[in-house]
Design an enzyme around this catalytic site. Structure first.
Site, PDB file in Angstrom:
ATOM      1  N   PRO A  10      16.077   2.009  -2.561  1.00  0.00           N
ATOM      2  CA  PRO A  10      17.052   2.879  -3.230  1.00  0.00           C
ATOM      3  C   PRO A  10      17.045   4.316  -2.714  1.00  0.00           C
ATOM      4  O   PRO A  10      15.989   4.869  -2.398  1.00  0.00           O
ATOM      5  CB  PRO A  10      16.622   2.845  -4.700  1.00  0.00           C
ATOM      6  CG  PRO A  10      15.192   2.423  -4.675  1.00  0.00           C
ATOM      7  CD  PRO A  10      15.067   1.495  -3.496  1.00  0.00           C
ATOM      8  N   ASN A  11      18.239   4.872  -2.661  1.00  0.00           N
ATOM      9  CA  ASN A  11      18.495   6.270  -2.269  1.00  0.00           C
ATOM     10  C   ASN A  11      18.322   6.533  -0.780  1.00  0.00           C
ATOM     11  O   ASN A  11      18.620   7.633  -0.320  1.00  0.00           O
ATOM     12  CB  ASN A  11      17.619   7.250  -3.081  1.00  0.00           C
ATOM     13  CG  ASN A  11      17.876   7.133  -4.565  1.00  0.00           C
ATOM     14  OD1 ASN A  11      19.026   7.230  -4.991  1.00  0.00           O
ATOM     15  ND2 ASN A  11      16.845   6.894  -5.365  1.00  0.00           N
ATOM     16  N   ARG A  18      19.796  14.066   1.786  1.00  0.00           N
ATOM     17  CA  ARG A  18      18.823  13.987   0.692  1.00  0.00           C
ATOM     18  C   ARG A  18      17.507  14.671   1.075  1.00  0.00           C
ATOM     19  O   ARG A  18      16.824  14.203   1.992  1.00  0.00           O
ATOM     20  CB  ARG A  18      18.550  12.499   0.395  1.00  0.00           C
ATOM     21  CG  ARG A  18      17.506  12.276  -0.656  1.00  0.00           C
ATOM     22  CD  ARG A  18      17.103  10.802  -0.743  1.00  0.00           C
ATOM     23  NE  ARG A  18      16.074  10.641  -1.738  1.00  0.00           N
ATOM     24  CZ  ARG A  18      15.177   9.675  -1.756  1.00  0.00           C
ATOM     25  NH1 ARG A  18      15.197   8.750  -0.801  1.00  0.00           N
ATOM     26  NH2 ARG A  18      14.282   9.608  -2.689  1.00  0.00           N
ATOM     27  N   TYR A  23      12.484  14.270   4.151  1.00  0.00           N
ATOM     28  CA  TYR A  23      12.881  13.017   4.795  1.00  0.00           C
ATOM     29  C   TYR A  23      13.559  13.202   6.149  1.00  0.00           C
ATOM     30  O   TYR A  23      13.850  12.228   6.828  1.00  0.00           O
ATOM     31  CB  TYR A  23      13.801  12.226   3.854  1.00  0.00           C
ATOM     32  CG  TYR A  23      13.158  11.920   2.514  1.00  0.00           C
ATOM     33  CD1 TYR A  23      11.937  11.250   2.456  1.00  0.00           C
ATOM     34  CD2 TYR A  23      13.755  12.321   1.315  1.00  0.00           C
ATOM     35  CE1 TYR A  23      11.330  10.973   1.236  1.00  0.00           C
ATOM     36  CE2 TYR A  23      13.151  12.046   0.097  1.00  0.00           C
ATOM     37  CZ  TYR A  23      11.938  11.372   0.057  1.00  0.00           C
ATOM     38  OH  TYR A  23      11.340  11.100  -1.146  1.00  0.00           O
ATOM     39  N   ASN A  74      10.684  -0.265   3.516  1.00  0.00           N
ATOM     40  CA  ASN A  74      10.517   1.003   2.821  1.00  0.00           C
ATOM     41  C   ASN A  74      11.071   0.774   1.416  1.00  0.00           C
ATOM     42  O   ASN A  74      12.284   0.856   1.204  1.00  0.00           O
ATOM     43  CB  ASN A  74      11.262   2.143   3.523  1.00  0.00           C
ATOM     44  CG  ASN A  74      11.004   3.468   2.818  1.00  0.00           C
ATOM     45  OD1 ASN A  74      10.492   3.507   1.696  1.00  0.00           O
ATOM     46  ND2 ASN A  74      11.366   4.565   3.471  1.00  0.00           N
ATOM     47  N   ALA A  77      11.470   4.320  -4.101  1.00  0.00           N
ATOM     48  CA  ALA A  77      10.857   4.534  -5.421  1.00  0.00           C
ATOM     49  C   ALA A  77      10.262   3.251  -6.012  1.00  0.00           C
ATOM     50  O   ALA A  77       9.320   3.315  -6.819  1.00  0.00           O
ATOM     51  CB  ALA A  77      11.882   5.124  -6.379  1.00  0.00           C
ATOM     52  N   GLU A  98       4.476  -1.757   5.210  1.00  0.00           N
ATOM     53  CA  GLU A  98       5.092  -0.790   4.300  1.00  0.00           C
ATOM     54  C   GLU A  98       5.345   0.518   5.042  1.00  0.00           C
ATOM     55  O   GLU A  98       4.446   1.046   5.697  1.00  0.00           O
ATOM     56  CB  GLU A  98       4.145  -0.556   3.116  1.00  0.00           C
ATOM     57  CG  GLU A  98       4.668   0.425   2.100  1.00  0.00           C
ATOM     58  CD  GLU A  98       3.653   0.692   0.980  1.00  0.00           C
ATOM     59  OE1 GLU A  98       2.676  -0.080   0.837  1.00  0.00           O
ATOM     60  OE2 GLU A  98       3.843   1.691   0.274  1.00  0.00           O
ATOM     61  N   HIS A 100       6.975   4.544   4.996  1.00  0.00           N
ATOM     62  CA  HIS A 100       7.484   5.716   4.265  1.00  0.00           C
ATOM     63  C   HIS A 100       7.753   6.840   5.240  1.00  0.00           C
ATOM     64  O   HIS A 100       6.953   7.092   6.153  1.00  0.00           O
ATOM     65  CB  HIS A 100       6.495   6.194   3.204  1.00  0.00           C
ATOM     66  CG  HIS A 100       6.245   5.166   2.154  1.00  0.00           C
ATOM     67  ND1 HIS A 100       7.169   4.889   1.178  1.00  0.00           N
ATOM     68  CD2 HIS A 100       5.205   4.324   1.963  1.00  0.00           C
ATOM     69  CE1 HIS A 100       6.692   3.907   0.413  1.00  0.00           C
ATOM     70  NE2 HIS A 100       5.510   3.545   0.874  1.00  0.00           N
ATOM     71  N   LEU A 101       8.865   7.528   5.019  1.00  0.00           N
ATOM     72  CA  LEU A 101       9.205   8.695   5.842  1.00  0.00           C
ATOM     73  C   LEU A 101       8.240   9.841   5.558  1.00  0.00           C
ATOM     74  O   LEU A 101       7.743  10.507   6.470  1.00  0.00           O
ATOM     75  CB  LEU A 101      10.641   9.137   5.517  1.00  0.00           C
ATOM     76  CG  LEU A 101      11.722   8.097   5.827  1.00  0.00           C
ATOM     77  CD1 LEU A 101      12.896   8.250   4.883  1.00  0.00           C
ATOM     78  CD2 LEU A 101      12.180   8.238   7.262  1.00  0.00           C
ATOM     79  N   SER A 102       8.001  10.089   4.274  1.00  0.00           N
ATOM     80  CA  SER A 102       7.094  11.167   3.868  1.00  0.00           C
ATOM     81  C   SER A 102       5.691  10.591   3.702  1.00  0.00           C
ATOM     82  O   SER A 102       5.524   9.366   3.614  1.00  0.00           O
ATOM     83  CB  SER A 102       7.575  11.776   2.548  1.00  0.00           C
ATOM     84  OG  SER A 102       7.531  10.805   1.513  1.00  0.00           O
ATOM     85  N   ARG A 107       1.789  13.789  -1.958  1.00  0.00           N
ATOM     86  CA  ARG A 107       2.857  14.171  -2.894  1.00  0.00           C
ATOM     87  C   ARG A 107       2.386  13.997  -4.349  1.00  0.00           C
ATOM     88  O   ARG A 107       1.193  13.999  -4.608  1.00  0.00           O
ATOM     89  CB  ARG A 107       4.123  13.369  -2.547  1.00  0.00           C
ATOM     90  CG  ARG A 107       4.618  13.677  -1.125  1.00  0.00           C
ATOM     91  CD  ARG A 107       5.927  12.996  -0.805  1.00  0.00           C
ATOM     92  NE  ARG A 107       6.979  13.448  -1.693  1.00  0.00           N
ATOM     93  CZ  ARG A 107       8.176  12.863  -1.780  1.00  0.00           C
ATOM     94  NH1 ARG A 107       8.452  11.822  -1.008  1.00  0.00           N
ATOM     95  NH2 ARG A 107       9.080  13.325  -2.616  1.00  0.00           N
ATOM     96  N   ARG A 111       3.318   9.019  -6.933  1.00  0.00           N
ATOM     97  CA  ARG A 111       3.698   8.383  -5.651  1.00  0.00           C
ATOM     98  C   ARG A 111       2.489   7.819  -4.909  1.00  0.00           C
ATOM     99  O   ARG A 111       2.617   7.158  -3.898  1.00  0.00           O
ATOM    100  CB  ARG A 111       4.403   9.391  -4.739  1.00  0.00           C
ATOM    101  CG  ARG A 111       5.762   9.791  -5.241  1.00  0.00           C
ATOM    102  CD  ARG A 111       6.513  10.628  -4.230  1.00  0.00           C
ATOM    103  NE  ARG A 111       7.503  11.429  -4.915  1.00  0.00           N
ATOM    104  CZ  ARG A 111       8.725  11.004  -5.234  1.00  0.00           C
ATOM    105  NH1 ARG A 111       9.127   9.800  -4.884  1.00  0.00           N
ATOM    106  NH2 ARG A 111       9.553  11.789  -5.876  1.00  0.00           N
TER     107      ARG A 111
END
Ligand code: DQA
Length: 146
Positions: A10-11, A18, A23, A74, A77, A98, A100-102, A107, A111
């Site tokens: 999502p997103n 965003r 990101y 990815n 959330a 798995e 993740h960009l960040s 964080r 998360r």
């Protein structure tokens, strides 16, 4: 030729505008293009899919059973909330990485918990769009047993 499913949660369709400081400025279409180029180089076939819906992602993962040799995911959330995605990955019975960009570990506390990490062969987090490309290389090495 190995077939790899690449899932965006999502997103991630909002990438480009965003929270670019977290990101990057690149759009999801740009990322998918880069993945297509790398897949050609690595002699892989890829399919990419984005959804904002947990159920759609679960169904897509289920359909990977017997059809794909591995997946990058990815879960966005849903990483931090979804037992359903975790169970779907187990049911697909193919290696998953798995992405993740960040760097989720630097964080917010919420998360830092991943429901996906325990059913993945590994996690790549924090390299912006390059996390996906590193993930595709890592999955290729894993499948060819290097
Ligand atoms: C993300 C990290 C998640 O915590 C967040 O909800 C996202 C993107 C990442 O790629 O860094 O949507 O998965």
């Amino acid at each position: 030729m190995y077939k790899i499913l690449i899932l965006h949660g999502p997103n991630l369709n909002m990438l480009g505008t965003r929270e670019p400081e977290k990101y990057g400025n690149i759009t999801l279409a740009d990322i998918n293009n880069k993945l297509e180029h790398l897949a050609k180089e690595l002699k892989l076939e890829i399919e990419t899919f984005q959804s904002n819906s947990e159920g759609e992602l679960v169904s897509k993962i289920q359909q990977a059973y017997g059809k794909f040799d591995g997946m990058l995911i990815n879960p966005a959330a849903y990483t931090h909330t979804s037992v359903a995605l975790r169970d779907a990955i187990l049911s697909a019975d193919i290696p998953a990485i798995e992405i993740h960009l960040s760097n989720i570990h630097t964080r917010e506390d919420f998360r830092q918990k991943s429901f996906i990490a325990g059913v993945s062969i590994g996690q790549i987090s924090g390299f912006k769009y390059n996390s996906y490309l590193l993930g595709l290389r890592a999955l290729t090495d894993y499948l060819f047993d290097y």
